[in-house]
Design an enzyme around this catalytic site. Structure first.
Site, mmCIF file in Angstrom:
data_model
loop_
_atom_site.group_PDB
_atom_site.id
_atom_site.type_symbol
_atom_site.label_atom_id
_atom_site.label_comp_id
_atom_site.label_asym_id
_atom_site.label_seq_id
_atom_site.Cartn_x
_atom_site.Cartn_y
_atom_site.Cartn_z
ATOM 1 N N MET A 34 -1.342 -3.860 3.507
ATOM 2 C CA MET A 34 -1.946 -3.576 4.897
ATOM 3 C C MET A 34 -3.246 -2.540 4.612
ATOM 4 O O MET A 34 -3.226 -1.540 5.838
ATOM 5 C CB MET A 34 -0.852 -2.919 5.814
ATOM 6 C CG MET A 34 0.413 -4.088 5.740
ATOM 7 S SD MET A 34 1.401 -3.715 7.308
ATOM 8 C CE MET A 34 2.049 -2.144 6.965
ATOM 9 N N LEU A 37 -5.227 1.683 0.437
ATOM 10 C CA LEU A 37 -4.727 1.042 -0.754
ATOM 11 C C LEU A 37 -4.679 2.647 -1.654
ATOM 12 O O LEU A 37 -5.557 3.444 -1.465
ATOM 13 C CB LEU A 37 -5.832 0.363 -1.569
ATOM 14 C CG LEU A 37 -5.947 -1.022 -0.758
ATOM 15 C CD1 LEU A 37 -6.796 -1.960 -1.429
ATOM 16 C CD2 LEU A 37 -4.458 -1.557 -0.640
ATOM 17 N N HIS A 38 -3.675 2.802 -2.419
ATOM 18 C CA HIS A 38 -3.392 3.813 -3.222
ATOM 19 C C HIS A 38 -3.211 3.366 -4.789
ATOM 20 O O HIS A 38 -3.249 1.925 -5.044
ATOM 21 C CB HIS A 38 -2.123 4.707 -3.007
ATOM 22 C CG HIS A 38 -1.101 3.938 -2.708
ATOM 23 N ND1 HIS A 38 -0.195 3.318 -3.423
ATOM 24 C CD2 HIS A 38 -0.314 3.549 -1.155
ATOM 25 C CE1 HIS A 38 0.904 2.653 -2.819
ATOM 26 N NE2 HIS A 38 0.720 3.035 -1.519
ATOM 27 N N GLY A 40 -0.496 2.655 -6.240
ATOM 28 C CA GLY A 40 0.353 1.712 -6.402
ATOM 29 C C GLY A 40 0.083 0.118 -6.103
ATOM 30 O O GLY A 40 0.333 -0.784 -6.862
ATOM 31 N N HIS A 41 -1.039 -0.051 -5.077
ATOM 32 C CA HIS A 41 -1.485 -1.270 -4.965
ATOM 33 C C HIS A 41 -2.198 -1.548 -5.975
ATOM 34 O O HIS A 41 -2.403 -2.592 -6.509
ATOM 35 C CB HIS A 41 -2.307 -1.108 -3.703
ATOM 36 C CG HIS A 41 -1.798 -0.602 -2.142
ATOM 37 N ND1 HIS A 41 -1.860 0.328 -1.503
ATOM 38 C CD2 HIS A 41 -0.623 -1.611 -1.656
ATOM 39 C CE1 HIS A 41 -1.025 0.249 -0.917
ATOM 40 N NE2 HIS A 41 -0.381 -0.841 -0.463
ATOM 41 N N GLU A 152 7.993 -2.982 -5.783
ATOM 42 C CA GLU A 152 9.252 -2.839 -5.605
ATOM 43 C C GLU A 152 9.676 -1.515 -5.056
ATOM 44 O O GLU A 152 10.901 -1.427 -4.767
ATOM 45 C CB GLU A 152 9.988 -2.807 -7.273
ATOM 46 C CG GLU A 152 10.014 -3.719 -8.136
ATOM 47 C CD GLU A 152 10.566 -3.867 -9.261
ATOM 48 O OE1 GLU A 152 11.140 -2.870 -9.839
ATOM 49 O OE2 GLU A 152 11.187 -4.857 -9.854
ATOM 50 N N SER A 189 3.003 5.910 -1.601
ATOM 51 C CA SER A 189 2.948 5.043 -0.247
ATOM 52 C C SER A 189 1.967 5.585 0.568
ATOM 53 O O SER A 189 1.634 6.708 0.655
ATOM 54 C CB SER A 189 4.287 5.411 0.394
ATOM 55 O OG SER A 189 4.207 5.087 1.875
HETATM 56 O O1 PAF Z 1 4.379 -4.120 1.864
HETATM 57 C C1 PAF Z 1 3.282 -4.362 2.835
HETATM 58 O O2 PAF Z 1 2.379 -3.770 2.689
HETATM 59 C C2 PAF Z 1 3.613 -5.635 4.035
HETATM 60 O O3 PAF Z 1 4.863 -5.311 4.423
HETATM 61 C C3 PAF Z 1 3.166 -6.834 3.698
HETATM 62 C C4 PAF Z 1 3.926 -7.356 2.599
HETATM 63 C C5 PAF Z 1 1.497 -6.773 3.391
HETATM 64 C C6 PAF Z 1 3.088 -7.640 5.027
HETATM 65 O O4 PAF Z 1 2.452 -7.328 5.942
#
Ligand code: PAF
Length: 285
Positions: A34, A37-38, A40-41, A152, A189
């Protein structure tokens, strides 16, 4: 634009690119996000890039997974910055549809997963997992990747996704990405940005208290006792409330009565108005 990863906004443009890669015999991975981004992403991008040739990152703040009074309107939208961060990773393409591309007029379908999505987050946030399952089904079918990865940190979300991907025979391999922590152990997060400096200090105790719970369970403390102690310690540390802290089976998320298999502690606690999620493996050695 230089220094950013290219973006497409329509399903057609996404598919054209993915089909072109597949025609060259390349494997494609998808990292649904969504945005905001940090690290973790970014670690998910690195992890999936080790398995595939091209990585697509989707950025879509999905309205259907937010409940009433939740932070949909204020959720950080930082696309240009996200694309700059992605330029430092192996990501090849960003898919950032608008709400109309994702949910055009007349959209009327819901993917609803029974059982595993009814408890914990599902019980506290009605409809949340319907929104997640619907948008993730769409993203998987829009992109048609070979592999998709989910962190996770959202442990129940990952289990729900594995369930409907298997149930609906969606031809994609689902990978779980290791939970990434800040220096003091707080799970990374996008919502950590909502914490004040004082709250951020308190938040660091979450990881310490969960680690102690894991050690206590491994050394034979009864599960309910270990959970209750961790919950009291969180409140004493300054958390406002504890939504749940439970030792569960890592696949079914059934609450365990005894530590007789590899388990997972999953927990949500609140500081001010911020809900923090965390979880940790409890391995049988
Ligand atoms: O974990 C997230 O960021 C969201 O729930 C996802 C998987 C991108 C779905 O919108």
């Amino acid at each position: 634009m230089t220094g950013t990863v290219p973006v497409v906004r329509s399903v057609k443009a996404l598919r054209d690119q993915v089909f072109a890669w597949k025609a060259e015999g390349l494997q494609v991975g998808l990292v649904p996000t969504m945005g905001a981004l940090h690290h973790g992403h970014l670690s998910l991008v690195d992890a999936i890039a080790a398995k595939v040739d091209r990585v697509v990152v989707s950025i879509f703040v999905n309205p259907t997974q937010f409940g009433e009074g939740e932070d949909f309107d204020t959720y950080p939208r930082t696309e240009e910055n996200d694309r700059r961060k992605l330029a430092t990773t192996p990501a090849s393409l960003v898919f950032a549809p608008n709400a109309n591309e994702m949910y055009p007029n007349g959209f009327a379908t819901k993917v609803s997963v029974g059982g595993i999505s009814d408890k914990f987050e599902g019980a506290l946030r009605p409809d949340h997992f319907n929104g997640v399952a619907t948008v993730v089904s769409k993203l998987l079918l829009q992109c048609l990747p070979d592999v998709a990865i989910f962190g996770e940190k959202d442990f129940q979300q990952l289990a729900v996704i594995r369930r409907f991907v298997a149930d609906l025979n969606i031809p994609v391999q689902i990978m779980g990405g290791t939970l990434i922590r800040e220096e003091d152990g707080l799970a990374a997060s996008s919502r950590n940005a909502y914490l004040s400096a004082e709250e951020r200090k308190v938040a660091g105790q979450f990881n310490v208290i969960l680690k102690d719970l894991v050690a206590a369970v491994k050394s034979g403390t009864p599960l309910r006792q270990a959970e209750e102690k961790a919950s009291s310690r969180l409140l004493a540390a300054g958390f406002k409330s504890v939504d749940y802290i439970s030792v569960v089976d890592p696949d079914s998320l059934e609450i365990l009565d005894t530590f007789d298999r590899t388990a997972r502690v999953i927990a949500v606690a609140r500081i001010g108005s911020v809900r923090l999620l965390d979880n940790m493996a409890i391995d049988l050695e």
